[in-house]
Design a protein around this motif. Sequence first.
Motif, PDB file in Angstrom:
ATOM      1  N   GLU A  76      43.931  49.350  36.058  1.00 23.59           N
ATOM      2  CA  GLU A  76      43.135  49.397  37.316  1.00 23.59           C
ATOM      3  C   GLU A  76      43.047  50.771  37.870  1.00 23.59           C
ATOM      4  OE1 GLU A  76      40.695  48.983  39.118  1.00 23.59           O
ATOM      5  OE2 GLU A  76      41.272  46.600  39.579  1.00 23.59           O
ATOM      6  N   THR A  82      43.143  50.107  49.099  1.00 21.55           N
ATOM      7  CA  THR A  82      43.786  49.215  48.125  1.00 21.55           C
ATOM      8  C   THR A  82      45.571  49.010  48.770  1.00 21.55           C
ATOM      9  OG1 THR A  82      42.245  49.832  46.423  1.00 21.55           O
ATOM     10  CG2 THR A  82      44.106  48.400  45.895  1.00 21.55           C
ATOM     11  N   GLN A 137      41.829  41.541  45.703  1.00 23.52           N
ATOM     12  CA  GLN A 137      42.294  42.233  44.731  1.00 23.52           C
ATOM     13  C   GLN A 137      42.421  41.400  43.406  1.00 23.52           C
ATOM     14  OE1 GLN A 137      44.897  45.312  47.387  1.00 23.52           O
ATOM     15  NE2 GLN A 137      45.455  45.131  45.204  1.00 23.52           N
ATOM     16  N   SER A 140      39.136  40.628  42.146  1.00 18.99           N
ATOM     17  CA  SER A 140      38.709  41.784  41.337  1.00 18.99           C
ATOM     18  C   SER A 140      39.180  41.977  40.009  1.00 18.99           C
ATOM     19  CB  SER A 140      38.994  43.158  42.202  1.00 18.99           C
ATOM     20  OG  SER A 140      38.626  44.255  41.473  1.00 18.99           O
ATOM     21  N   ARG A 143      37.562  39.197  37.696  1.00 15.97           N
ATOM     22  CA  ARG A 143      36.046  39.845  37.314  1.00 15.97           C
ATOM     23  C   ARG A 143      36.323  40.859  36.371  1.00 15.97           C
ATOM     24  NH1 ARG A 143      35.044  39.597  43.070  1.00 15.97           N
ATOM     25  NH2 ARG A 143      35.690  41.884  43.315  1.00 15.97           N
ATOM     26  N   LYS A 144      37.309  41.595  36.290  1.00 15.55           N
ATOM     27  CA  LYS A 144      37.395  42.816  35.177  1.00 15.55           C
ATOM     28  C   LYS A 144      37.807  42.071  33.858  1.00 15.55           C
ATOM     29  CE  LYS A 144      40.010  46.742  33.853  1.00 15.55           C
ATOM     30  NZ  LYS A 144      41.129  47.793  34.352  1.00 15.55           N
ATOM     31  N   ARG A 163      31.667  51.750  40.615  1.00 12.55           N
ATOM     32  CA  ARG A 163      32.897  51.647  41.673  1.00 12.55           C
ATOM     33  C   ARG A 163      33.625  52.912  42.250  1.00 12.55           C
ATOM     34  NH1 ARG A 163      38.021  49.985  39.889  1.00 12.55           N
ATOM     35  NH2 ARG A 163      37.192  49.586  37.990  1.00 12.55           N
TER      36      ARG A 163
END
Length: 236
Positions: A76, A82, A137, A140, A143-144, A163
């Motif tokens: 990441e 974050t 997170q 996310s 999704r990755k 992004r």
Amino acid sequence: MRKIQCESCTVRGAGALCDLSPQLLEEFRSVAQVATYKPRQVVFTEGSPTAGLYLVCHGMVKLYQSDRFGRDHIVEVAGPGTVLGELCNEGDTLGVSVSAETLVESQLCFLPREKLIRFMEKHPLTAVRLVAALSAQLASARRKVRELALKGAESRLASLLLRFARASGDLSPGKRLQLGYKRSELAEMIGVSTETAIRLLGKLKDRGAIDTVRRDIVITDVEKLQKVANHDEVYV
């Protein structure tokens, strides 16, 4: 890099615990330890004790894991707002699952475990906001995983560049992204070889979506880049 105060922070709303009332913000400062980092400076290493959490105020931080051959694999790239690190149960001997290293000049806010817990016990709403940030997170990360399984490499690269642009707060045409990492690292982020990443950048340039100036990438057509990012057909 000079430390940026919360009151003058341009991305304050992106942080889980940053956009607090003036009274709470003053109390939060007694918990937080703010520090600036140079490019390529290690924040914490895989397996180290989970002493607390970090909030990224400004900059970009790469999270990576090392395999048994000593090769690093980026999992990441974290931007402003974050939450980094992991909070384990008391007595748990497991260390953090990744290493963290800044890509550019960055400012991070460290929240020691015990002080953070006391702050959240006193202000439960902040705990809810922190859980919401961690949940986002997690979504996310899922999704990755989906992108790696269903999207082609060019789409993944386009998504990554978008992004990065969003993290800087600017998606306007001609937005210049200063890459603080090598092409090999860019390749790791989308799960391809360095040669493939270079070829894909060339394809995006041929499409008129980006241009390159030395190590910088210039987004010349946001709409075209978005269309490539949304392409679900698997191809390399």
